[in-house]
Design an enzyme around this catalytic site. Structure first.
Site, short mmCIF file in Angstrom:
data_model
loop_
_atom_site.label_atom_id
_atom_site.label_comp_id
_atom_site.label_asym_id
_atom_site.label_seq_id
_atom_site.Cartn_x
_atom_site.Cartn_y
_atom_site.Cartn_z
N ASP A 76 9.11 4.88 -2.56
CA ASP A 76 10.41 5.31 -2.03
C ASP A 76 11.26 4.07 -1.75
O ASP A 76 10.76 2.94 -1.70
CB ASP A 76 10.24 6.21 -0.81
CG ASP A 76 9.63 5.50 0.38
OD1 ASP A 76 10.22 4.50 0.83
OD2 ASP A 76 8.55 5.93 0.84
N ARG B 296 9.04 -10.08 -1.98
CA ARG B 296 8.69 -10.63 -3.29
C ARG B 296 9.88 -11.18 -4.07
O ARG B 296 9.66 -11.89 -5.07
CB ARG B 296 7.97 -9.56 -4.12
CG ARG B 296 6.70 -9.02 -3.46
CD ARG B 296 5.68 -10.11 -3.19
NE ARG B 296 4.44 -9.56 -2.62
CZ ARG B 296 3.36 -10.27 -2.36
NH1 ARG B 296 3.34 -11.57 -2.58
NH2 ARG B 296 2.29 -9.71 -1.84
N ARG C 52 0.80 -1.23 0.00
CA ARG C 52 0.00 0.00 0.00
C ARG C 52 0.83 1.27 0.00
O ARG C 52 0.30 2.34 -0.21
CB ARG C 52 -0.91 0.01 1.24
CG ARG C 52 -1.90 -1.12 1.26
CD ARG C 52 -2.35 -1.41 2.68
NE ARG C 52 -1.28 -2.02 3.46
CZ ARG C 52 -1.36 -2.35 4.73
NH1 ARG C 52 -2.46 -2.09 5.40
NH2 ARG C 52 -0.34 -2.91 5.37
C1 FAD Z 1 4.74 -15.05 0.46
C2 FAD Z 1 3.53 -14.19 0.71
C3 FAD Z 1 2.29 -14.79 0.90
C4 FAD Z 1 1.15 -14.00 1.12
N1 FAD Z 1 -0.07 -14.60 1.30
C5 FAD Z 1 -1.19 -13.84 1.47
C6 FAD Z 1 -2.49 -14.45 1.62
O1 FAD Z 1 -2.63 -15.64 1.59
N2 FAD Z 1 -3.56 -13.63 1.78
C7 FAD Z 1 -3.43 -12.26 1.84
O2 FAD Z 1 -4.44 -11.56 2.00
N3 FAD Z 1 -2.22 -11.67 1.70
C8 FAD Z 1 -1.11 -12.42 1.53
N4 FAD Z 1 0.11 -11.80 1.38
C9 FAD Z 1 0.18 -10.33 1.41
C10 FAD Z 1 0.76 -9.82 2.74
O3 FAD Z 1 -0.03 -10.21 3.85
C11 FAD Z 1 0.84 -8.28 2.69
O4 FAD Z 1 -0.45 -7.73 2.52
C12 FAD Z 1 1.74 -7.79 1.57
O5 FAD Z 1 2.95 -8.51 1.56
C13 FAD Z 1 2.02 -6.30 1.73
O6 FAD Z 1 2.84 -6.15 2.86
P1 FAD Z 1 2.79 -4.85 3.75
O7 FAD Z 1 1.41 -4.59 4.27
O8 FAD Z 1 3.86 -5.00 4.81
O9 FAD Z 1 3.26 -3.73 2.69
P2 FAD Z 1 2.79 -2.19 2.57
O10 FAD Z 1 1.34 -2.12 2.32
O11 FAD Z 1 3.72 -1.59 1.56
O12 FAD Z 1 3.10 -1.62 3.94
C14 FAD Z 1 4.44 -1.47 4.42
C15 FAD Z 1 4.37 -1.29 5.93
O13 FAD Z 1 3.70 -0.06 6.20
C16 FAD Z 1 2.87 -0.22 7.35
N5 FAD Z 1 1.47 -0.01 6.95
C17 FAD Z 1 1.00 0.22 5.69
N6 FAD Z 1 -0.31 0.45 5.72
C18 FAD Z 1 -0.69 0.37 7.01
C19 FAD Z 1 -1.94 0.49 7.69
N7 FAD Z 1 -3.06 0.78 7.05
N8 FAD Z 1 -1.96 0.33 9.01
C20 FAD Z 1 -0.83 0.04 9.70
N9 FAD Z 1 0.37 -0.09 9.13
C21 FAD Z 1 0.45 0.06 7.79
C22 FAD Z 1 3.10 -1.65 7.86
O14 FAD Z 1 4.14 -1.61 8.82
C23 FAD Z 1 3.58 -2.38 6.65
O15 FAD Z 1 4.37 -3.51 6.92
C24 FAD Z 1 1.26 -12.57 1.17
C25 FAD Z 1 2.52 -11.99 0.99
C26 FAD Z 1 3.65 -12.76 0.76
C27 FAD Z 1 4.98 -12.10 0.55
#
Ligand code: FAD
EC number: 2.1.1.148
Length: 301
Positions: free
Chosen positions: A212, A223, A114
Protein backbone atom coordinates in the site's frame (compact mmCIF):
# COMPACT_ATOMS: atom_id res chain seq x y z
CA UNK A 1 18.57 -7.45 -21.87
CA UNK A 2 15.74 -7.16 -19.34
CA UNK A 3 12.93 -8.48 -21.60
CA UNK A 4 12.85 -11.06 -24.39
CA UNK A 5 10.87 -10.25 -27.60
CA UNK A 6 8.20 -12.77 -26.44
CA UNK A 7 7.84 -11.04 -23.07
CA UNK A 8 7.62 -7.63 -24.77
CA UNK A 9 4.94 -9.00 -27.12
CA UNK A 10 2.87 -10.15 -24.11
CA UNK A 11 3.10 -6.67 -22.61
CA UNK A 12 2.16 -5.04 -25.94
CA UNK A 13 -0.86 -7.36 -26.21
CA UNK A 14 -2.07 -6.35 -22.74
CA UNK A 15 -1.60 -2.67 -23.49
CA UNK A 16 -3.48 -2.92 -26.77
CA UNK A 17 -6.69 -4.18 -25.16
CA UNK A 18 -8.00 -1.43 -22.83
CA UNK A 19 -11.26 -2.07 -20.97
CA UNK A 20 -13.77 0.49 -19.72
CA UNK A 21 -14.03 0.67 -15.92
CA UNK A 22 -15.96 2.51 -13.21
CA UNK A 23 -12.95 2.34 -10.89
CA UNK A 24 -10.62 5.25 -10.10
CA UNK A 25 -8.08 5.66 -12.87
CA UNK A 26 -4.83 7.60 -12.70
CA UNK A 27 -3.83 8.76 -16.18
CA UNK A 28 -0.17 8.92 -15.14
CA UNK A 29 -0.26 5.33 -13.93
CA UNK A 30 -2.11 4.07 -17.00
CA UNK A 31 0.91 5.17 -19.07
CA UNK A 32 3.17 2.96 -16.91
CA UNK A 33 0.89 -0.08 -16.68
CA UNK A 34 2.74 -3.27 -17.72
CA UNK A 35 5.73 -1.41 -19.22
CA UNK A 36 9.17 -2.40 -17.90
CA UNK A 37 11.49 0.34 -16.66
CA UNK A 38 15.08 -0.94 -16.99
CA UNK A 39 17.16 -0.91 -13.79
CA UNK A 40 20.81 -2.07 -13.45
CA UNK A 41 22.12 -4.33 -16.22
CA UNK A 42 19.35 -6.95 -16.44
CA UNK A 43 16.71 -5.74 -13.98
CA UNK A 44 13.44 -3.87 -14.27
CA UNK A 45 10.40 -2.61 -12.41
CA UNK A 46 6.96 -2.67 -13.97
CA UNK A 47 3.48 -1.91 -12.70
CA UNK A 48 1.14 -4.90 -12.94
CA UNK A 49 -1.88 -3.37 -11.21
CA UNK A 50 -2.86 -0.52 -8.93
CA UNK A 51 -5.80 0.74 -6.89
CA UNK A 52 -6.71 4.34 -6.13
CA UNK A 53 -5.42 7.79 -6.93
CA UNK A 54 -5.01 11.12 -5.10
CA UNK A 55 -8.80 11.50 -4.89
CA UNK A 56 -9.12 8.05 -3.25
CA UNK A 57 -6.90 9.26 -0.39
CA UNK A 58 -9.23 12.22 0.22
CA UNK A 59 -12.32 10.05 -0.29
CA UNK A 60 -11.11 7.72 2.49
CA UNK A 61 -10.08 10.59 4.77
CA UNK A 62 -13.57 12.14 4.42
CA UNK A 63 -15.31 8.71 4.45
CA UNK A 64 -17.22 10.04 1.48
CA UNK A 65 -20.16 8.51 -0.44
CA UNK A 66 -19.03 9.93 -3.75
CA UNK A 67 -15.66 10.93 -5.11
CA UNK A 68 -14.89 12.87 -1.96
CA UNK A 69 -13.24 15.57 -4.06
CA UNK A 70 -14.03 19.20 -3.27
CA UNK A 71 -11.46 20.87 -5.53
CA UNK A 72 -7.93 20.06 -6.60
CA UNK A 73 -6.40 22.70 -4.31
CA UNK A 74 -8.63 21.56 -1.44
CA UNK A 75 -7.54 17.95 -1.99
CA UNK A 76 -3.87 18.91 -2.16
CA UNK A 77 -4.22 20.81 1.10
CA UNK A 78 -5.89 17.83 2.77
CA UNK A 79 -3.18 15.44 1.51
CA UNK A 80 -0.45 17.74 2.79
CA UNK A 81 -2.24 17.97 6.14
CA UNK A 82 -2.50 14.16 6.37
CA UNK A 83 1.19 13.71 5.52
CA UNK A 84 2.28 16.48 7.91
CA UNK A 85 0.37 14.95 10.81
CA UNK A 86 1.45 11.34 10.11
CA UNK A 87 -2.08 10.12 9.22
CA UNK A 88 -1.31 6.79 7.64
CA UNK A 89 -4.53 4.94 6.89
CA UNK A 90 -5.88 7.20 4.09
CA UNK A 91 -2.64 6.46 2.18
CA UNK A 92 -3.11 2.73 2.84
CA UNK A 93 -6.26 2.90 0.65
CA UNK A 94 -4.04 3.05 -2.46
CA UNK A 95 -2.14 -0.07 -3.52
CA UNK A 96 0.31 -1.04 -6.22
CA UNK A 97 1.49 -4.40 -7.54
CA UNK A 98 4.96 -4.40 -9.10
CA UNK A 99 6.89 -7.02 -11.04
CA UNK A 100 10.55 -6.58 -10.13
CA UNK A 101 13.62 -8.31 -11.53
CA UNK A 102 16.58 -7.79 -9.22
CA UNK A 103 19.87 -9.37 -8.03
CA UNK A 104 19.48 -11.73 -5.06
CA UNK A 105 21.64 -9.57 -2.76
CA UNK A 106 19.29 -6.61 -3.46
CA UNK A 107 16.25 -8.84 -2.89
CA UNK A 108 17.69 -9.74 0.49
CA UNK A 109 17.64 -6.06 1.56
CA UNK A 110 14.26 -5.46 -0.06
CA UNK A 111 12.53 -8.41 1.66
CA UNK A 112 13.24 -6.86 5.06
CA UNK A 113 10.27 -4.60 4.34
CA UNK A 114 7.67 -6.89 5.87
CA UNK A 115 4.55 -4.85 5.14
CA UNK A 116 4.19 -6.05 1.55
CA UNK A 117 2.94 -9.20 -0.18
CA UNK A 118 5.53 -11.10 -2.17
CA UNK A 119 5.57 -14.00 -4.60
CA UNK A 120 9.04 -14.96 -5.88
CA UNK A 121 10.09 -16.94 -8.95
CA UNK A 122 10.66 -20.55 -7.88
CA UNK A 123 14.19 -21.83 -8.45
CA UNK A 124 13.00 -25.20 -7.10
CA UNK A 125 10.61 -25.49 -10.04
CA UNK A 126 12.34 -23.46 -12.78
CA UNK A 127 15.88 -23.16 -14.08
CA UNK A 128 17.45 -19.79 -13.37
CA UNK A 129 18.74 -17.73 -16.31
CA UNK A 130 22.44 -17.01 -16.79
CA UNK A 131 22.02 -13.39 -15.75
CA UNK A 132 24.31 -11.77 -13.20
CA UNK A 133 24.66 -8.20 -12.02
CA UNK A 134 28.06 -6.84 -12.98
CA UNK A 135 28.54 -3.22 -11.79
CA UNK A 136 29.21 -0.45 -14.27
CA UNK A 137 32.75 0.98 -13.90
CA UNK A 138 31.47 4.00 -11.92
CA UNK A 139 29.71 1.71 -9.41
CA UNK A 140 32.81 -0.39 -8.80
CA UNK A 141 34.28 1.29 -5.74
CA UNK A 142 36.61 0.63 -2.82
CA UNK A 143 35.49 0.18 0.80
CA UNK A 144 34.78 3.58 2.35
CA UNK A 145 37.35 4.72 4.91
CA UNK A 146 34.82 6.91 6.77
CA UNK A 147 31.69 4.76 6.66
CA UNK A 148 31.93 1.03 7.38
CA UNK A 149 28.56 0.59 5.65
CA UNK A 150 29.50 2.18 2.36
CA UNK A 151 31.83 2.61 -0.56
CA UNK A 152 34.48 5.19 -1.33
CA UNK A 153 36.59 6.04 -4.37
CA UNK A 154 35.85 4.35 -7.69
CA UNK A 155 38.35 1.62 -8.65
CA UNK A 156 40.40 2.42 -11.69
CA UNK A 157 42.76 0.90 -14.21
CA UNK A 158 44.23 -2.51 -13.54
CA UNK A 159 42.49 -2.99 -10.21
CA UNK A 160 39.05 -2.35 -11.73
CA UNK A 161 39.83 -4.73 -14.60
CA UNK A 162 41.07 -7.45 -12.20
CA UNK A 163 37.96 -7.20 -9.98
CA UNK A 164 35.61 -7.25 -12.98
CA UNK A 165 37.38 -10.32 -14.35
CA UNK A 166 36.98 -12.15 -10.99
CA UNK A 167 33.28 -11.23 -10.81
CA UNK A 168 32.57 -12.40 -14.35
CA UNK A 169 34.60 -15.61 -14.26
CA UNK A 170 33.18 -16.68 -10.88
CA UNK A 171 29.57 -16.21 -12.12
CA UNK A 172 30.20 -18.12 -15.31
CA UNK A 173 32.03 -20.98 -13.60
CA UNK A 174 29.25 -21.30 -10.98
CA UNK A 175 26.57 -21.24 -13.70
CA UNK A 176 28.44 -23.79 -15.87
CA UNK A 177 28.55 -26.13 -12.85
CA UNK A 178 24.85 -25.44 -12.11
CA UNK A 179 23.97 -26.51 -15.67
CA UNK A 180 26.22 -29.55 -15.44
CA UNK A 181 24.66 -30.64 -12.13
CA UNK A 182 21.02 -30.33 -13.22
CA UNK A 183 21.60 -31.99 -16.59
CA UNK A 184 19.88 -35.40 -16.90
CA UNK A 185 21.90 -36.44 -19.94
CA UNK A 186 23.69 -39.66 -18.96
CA UNK A 187 23.07 -39.04 -15.23
CA UNK A 188 20.20 -38.66 -12.78
CA UNK A 189 20.88 -34.94 -12.38
CA UNK A 190 20.78 -32.98 -9.14
CA UNK A 191 17.45 -31.43 -8.08
CA UNK A 192 17.10 -27.74 -9.02
CA UNK A 193 16.39 -26.83 -5.40
CA UNK A 194 19.87 -28.13 -4.48
CA UNK A 195 21.85 -27.20 -7.58
CA UNK A 196 21.08 -23.48 -7.08
CA UNK A 197 22.83 -23.31 -3.72
CA UNK A 198 26.29 -22.35 -4.94
CA UNK A 199 25.10 -19.72 -7.41
CA UNK A 200 26.40 -16.26 -6.44
CA UNK A 201 24.24 -13.56 -4.83
CA UNK A 202 24.47 -11.35 -7.93
CA UNK A 203 22.24 -13.73 -9.93
CA UNK A 204 18.88 -12.21 -10.83
CA UNK A 205 15.59 -13.27 -9.28
CA UNK A 206 12.07 -11.93 -9.91
CA UNK A 207 9.02 -11.29 -7.82
CA UNK A 208 5.61 -9.73 -7.67
CA UNK A 209 5.56 -7.20 -4.83
CA UNK A 210 2.26 -5.66 -3.67
CA UNK A 211 2.24 -2.85 -1.14
CA UNK A 212 0.00 0.00 0.00
CA UNK A 213 1.05 3.60 -0.54
CA UNK A 214 1.79 4.31 3.13
CA UNK A 215 4.25 1.43 3.40
CA UNK A 216 5.62 2.15 -0.07
CA UNK A 217 6.47 5.70 1.10
CA UNK A 218 8.23 4.17 4.12
CA UNK A 219 10.24 1.89 1.78
CA UNK A 220 11.09 4.80 -0.53
CA UNK A 221 12.15 7.08 2.31
CA UNK A 222 14.68 4.46 3.44
CA UNK A 223 15.78 3.11 0.08
CA UNK A 224 15.77 6.24 -2.12
CA UNK A 225 17.91 7.88 0.56
CA UNK A 226 21.60 8.62 -0.01
CA UNK A 227 22.49 6.17 2.82
CA UNK A 228 20.90 3.23 0.97
CA UNK A 229 23.12 0.99 -1.14
CA UNK A 230 23.29 2.19 -4.76
CA UNK A 231 21.94 -1.10 -6.17
CA UNK A 232 18.64 -0.86 -4.23
CA UNK A 233 18.49 2.94 -4.50
CA UNK A 234 18.23 2.80 -8.30
CA UNK A 235 15.10 0.64 -7.96
CA UNK A 236 13.66 3.04 -5.37
CA UNK A 237 14.43 5.99 -7.66
CA UNK A 238 12.60 4.29 -10.55
CA UNK A 239 9.58 3.61 -8.31
CA UNK A 240 9.61 7.24 -7.08
CA UNK A 241 9.08 8.41 -10.68
CA UNK A 242 6.16 5.99 -11.10
CA UNK A 243 4.55 7.13 -7.83
CA UNK A 244 4.96 10.79 -8.83
CA UNK A 245 2.91 10.04 -11.97
CA UNK A 246 0.37 7.87 -10.10
CA UNK A 247 -0.49 10.15 -7.14
CA UNK A 248 1.15 13.54 -7.90
CA UNK A 249 -0.28 15.37 -4.86
CA UNK A 250 0.61 12.60 -2.38
CA UNK A 251 4.08 12.21 -3.89
CA UNK A 252 4.70 15.93 -3.74
CA UNK A 253 3.71 15.97 -0.02
CA UNK A 254 5.95 12.94 0.60
CA UNK A 255 8.85 14.62 -1.20
CA UNK A 256 8.41 17.76 0.85
CA UNK A 257 7.75 16.37 4.33
CA UNK A 258 9.61 13.05 4.30
CA UNK A 259 12.40 13.18 1.69
CA UNK A 260 13.07 16.93 2.02
CA UNK A 261 12.13 17.37 5.69
CA UNK A 262 13.99 16.41 8.87
CA UNK A 263 13.09 15.35 12.41
CA UNK A 264 14.73 17.34 15.19
CA UNK A 265 15.16 16.10 18.77
CA UNK A 266 14.16 18.25 21.75
CA UNK A 267 17.83 19.18 22.30
CA UNK A 268 18.28 20.08 18.64
CA UNK A 269 15.18 22.29 18.69
CA UNK A 270 16.44 24.01 21.82
CA UNK A 271 19.79 24.72 20.09
CA UNK A 272 18.01 26.05 17.00
CA UNK A 273 15.94 28.43 19.14
CA UNK A 274 19.07 29.64 20.94
CA UNK A 275 20.84 30.16 17.57
CA UNK A 276 17.86 32.11 16.21
CA UNK A 277 18.12 34.40 19.25
CA UNK A 278 21.75 35.12 18.27
CA UNK A 279 23.54 32.84 20.75
CA UNK A 280 26.68 31.09 19.51
CA UNK A 281 26.04 27.41 20.20
CA UNK A 282 28.83 24.83 19.93
CA UNK A 283 28.81 21.05 20.23
CA UNK A 284 30.18 21.45 23.77
CA UNK A 285 27.32 23.75 24.84
CA UNK A 286 24.64 21.93 22.80
CA UNK A 287 24.15 18.94 25.10
CA UNK A 288 24.47 16.73 22.00
CA UNK A 289 27.04 14.04 21.22
CA UNK A 290 29.58 14.69 18.45
CA UNK A 291 27.60 12.47 16.05
CA UNK A 292 24.27 14.16 16.85
CA UNK A 293 25.87 17.61 16.47
CA UNK A 294 27.37 16.67 13.10
CA UNK A 295 23.98 15.50 11.85
CA UNK A 296 22.25 18.59 13.29
CA UNK A 297 24.70 20.93 11.49
CA UNK A 298 24.11 18.84 8.36
CA UNK A 299 20.37 19.61 8.64
CA UNK A 300 20.52 23.32 9.52
CA UNK A 301 23.54 24.02 7.33
C1 FAD B 1 20.52 2.25 5.17
C2 FAD B 1 20.01 0.98 5.81
C3 FAD B 1 20.90 0.13 6.46
C4 FAD B 1 20.44 -1.06 7.05
N1 FAD B 1 21.32 -1.89 7.67
C5 FAD B 1 20.89 -3.07 8.21
C6 FAD B 1 21.82 -3.99 8.85
O1 FAD B 1 23.00 -3.74 8.91
N2 FAD B 1 21.32 -5.14 9.35
C7 FAD B 1 19.97 -5.44 9.31
O2 FAD B 1 19.58 -6.51 9.79
N3 FAD B 1 19.10 -4.60 8.72
C8 FAD B 1 19.52 -3.43 8.19
N4 FAD B 1 18.61 -2.59 7.58
C9 FAD B 1 17.19 -2.99 7.52
C10 FAD B 1 16.34 -2.19 8.53
O3 FAD B 1 16.77 -2.41 9.86
C11 FAD B 1 14.87 -2.62 8.40
O4 FAD B 1 14.74 -4.00 8.68
C12 FAD B 1 14.32 -2.36 7.01
O5 FAD B 1 14.66 -1.06 6.59
C13 FAD B 1 12.80 -2.52 7.00
O6 FAD B 1 12.26 -1.46 7.75
P1 FAD B 1 10.91 -1.63 8.54
O7 FAD B 1 10.98 -2.77 9.51
O8 FAD B 1 10.60 -0.28 9.15
O9 FAD B 1 9.88 -1.92 7.34
P2 FAD B 1 8.57 -2.87 7.33
O10 FAD B 1 8.95 -4.26 7.63
O11 FAD B 1 7.89 -2.56 6.04
O12 FAD B 1 7.74 -2.32 8.48
C14 FAD B 1 7.14 -1.01 8.44
C15 FAD B 1 6.77 -0.63 9.86
O13 FAD B 1 5.75 -1.53 10.30
C16 FAD B 1 5.97 -1.83 11.68
N5 FAD B 1 6.22 -3.28 11.81
C17 FAD B 1 6.32 -4.19 10.80
N6 FAD B 1 6.47 -5.42 11.29
C18 FAD B 1 6.46 -5.30 12.63
C19 FAD B 1 6.59 -6.22 13.71
N7 FAD B 1 6.73 -7.52 13.51
N8 FAD B 1 6.56 -5.75 14.96
C20 FAD B 1 6.41 -4.43 15.20
N9 FAD B 1 6.28 -3.51 14.24
C21 FAD B 1 6.32 -3.93 12.96
C22 FAD B 1 7.17 -1.01 12.13
O14 FAD B 1 6.71 0.22 12.65
C23 FAD B 1 7.92 -0.75 10.86
O15 FAD B 1 8.73 0.40 10.87
C24 FAD B 1 19.05 -1.40 7.00
C25 FAD B 1 18.16 -0.52 6.35
C26 FAD B 1 18.62 0.65 5.76
C27 FAD B 1 17.64 1.55 5.06
Amino acid sequence: MPLSPEQQAEIDALRSAPKPTLRAVSEGMEAHLYNAIPVLDHGFVRVIDYMGDDAAICQAARVSYGKGTKSVSNDEGLIRYLMRHWHSTPFEMCEVKLHVKLPVFVARQWIRHRTANVNEYSARYSILDREFYIPEPDALAAQSTVNNQGRGAVLEGEEAARVLEILKSDCNRAYDNYETMISDEGQQGLARELARMNLPANIYTQWYWKVDLHNLFHFLRLRADAHAQYEIRVYADAICKVVADWVPAAYSAFEDYRMGGATLSGKALDCLRRMLKGEEVTQETSGMSKGEWREFIGVVG
